[in-house]
Write an enzyme that holds these catalytic residues in place. Structure first.
Site, PDB file in Angstrom:
ATOM      1  N   GLU A 145      -2.225  -8.811   3.610  1.00  0.00           N
ATOM      2  CA  GLU A 145      -2.190  -9.161   5.025  1.00  0.00           C
ATOM      3  C   GLU A 145      -3.528  -8.985   5.719  1.00  0.00           C
ATOM      4  O   GLU A 145      -3.672  -9.321   6.915  1.00  0.00           O
ATOM      5  CB  GLU A 145      -1.107  -8.344   5.744  1.00  0.00           C
TER       6      GLU A 145
ATOM      7  N   CYS B 203       0.830  -1.213   0.000  1.00  0.00           N
ATOM      8  CA  CYS B 203       0.000   0.000   0.000  1.00  0.00           C
ATOM      9  C   CYS B 203       0.865   1.264   0.000  1.00  0.00           C
ATOM     10  O   CYS B 203       1.453   1.601  -1.018  1.00  0.00           O
ATOM     11  CB  CYS B 203      -0.993  -0.023   1.164  1.00  0.00           C
TER      12      CYS B 203
ATOM     13  N   HIS C 186      -3.798  -5.031   0.101  1.00  0.00           N
ATOM     14  CA  HIS C 186      -3.414  -5.521   1.422  1.00  0.00           C
ATOM     15  C   HIS C 186      -3.534  -7.040   1.495  1.00  0.00           C
ATOM     16  O   HIS C 186      -4.559  -7.575   1.944  1.00  0.00           O
ATOM     17  CB  HIS C 186      -4.290  -4.882   2.508  1.00  0.00           C
TER      18      HIS C 186
END
Length: 249
Positions: A221, A118, A219
């Site tokens: 994650e 990001c 993202h």
């Protein structure tokens, strides 16, 4: 040879966001997911903040075998020739910006493996002369609008260049992603190649042309991300290509 004992620096802009505890809490979840996955792959992880400045960050990462640059606040416009006062502007952490820009440039110079996530993608772009679209608009599909922070991630597809490291790692040329950004790459920095785009054309992945440096605007994650994305991208840091994500139509 395995990676047991090799050091990974996970670098965020700041560890303290007392002005916005809900956002701070969500960032802890995301950073924690990266650390947990890296440790499961055998990395010795150091979690570092960039807001102590260039000298401190470069010293603390001097011996790092690989680096992850995490998401966070908007980059200060002065670093890419922009102006303040744009819609959706967040606070700026100029000391952290300067430190992360220096870190990314050194990683490319030394050919240290690096993953940007990001803001990390935007830092990579700005570090090499790229610019930023300052606001994608309140109808952008790159994040959910007017919702609590834990619901901000929006799902959308990304087309991945066939002849890219990103495609090799993810095992696909089309993936669904979780994203939550209001800015994006505009002009692409020197030495960087676009390897992923959203349906609206905005850049979603970058790779350096010669150094082992990749970045994604989304993202992997996030808890809602497709299984295997984060593992595959972190595997890049050890030079392991892992087709861990199935193709998404």
């Amino acid at each position: 040879m395995g990676i047991q004992g090799r050091s990974l620096a996970v670098v965020e802009a700041t560890r303290f966001r007392g002005d916005d505890p809900e956002y701070h809490g969500y960032v802890q979840l995301l950073v924690g997911a990266v650390i947990a996955e890296a440790q499961s792959q055998g990395w010795a992880v150091s979690r570092l903040a960039a807001d102590d400045g260039v000298d401190a960050l470069l010293a603390r990462t001097e011996a790092a075998d690989a680096i992850v640059v995490m998401g966070g606040e908007d980059i200060a416009p002065r670093f890419y020739g922009g102006s303040t006062g744009y819609p959706g502007e967040s606070r700026h952490l100029e000391t952290a910006d300067e430190a992360q820009l220096a870190l990314v440039r050194r990683a490319v110079e030394r050919e240290t493996p690096l993953l940007g996530i990001c803001r990390g993608l935007q830092i990579l772009n700005v570090a090499f002369g790229g610019t930023i679209v300052q606001h994608l608009g309140d109808d952008s599909t790159h994040r959910n609008h007017g919702v609590p922070i834990r619901q901000i991630m929006a799902s959308h597809p990304v087309a991945i260049a066939e002849d890219s490291l990103t495609a090799d790692l993810l095992g696909a040329t089309s993936v669904d992603v979780q994203s939550a950004h209001h800015q994006a790459v505009d002009a692409v920095g020197s030495g960087l190649r676009v390897t992923g785009r959203a349906p609206d054309g905005h850049v979603e992945a970058l790779e350096h042309e010669t150094a082992p440096v990749i970045a994604v605007q989304w993202h992997p994650e996030d808890p809602g991300a497709p299984a295997g994305q984060l593992a595959a991208l972190i595997a890049h840091l050890s030079g392991v290509q892992s087709a861990a994500v199935a193709a998404v139509a």
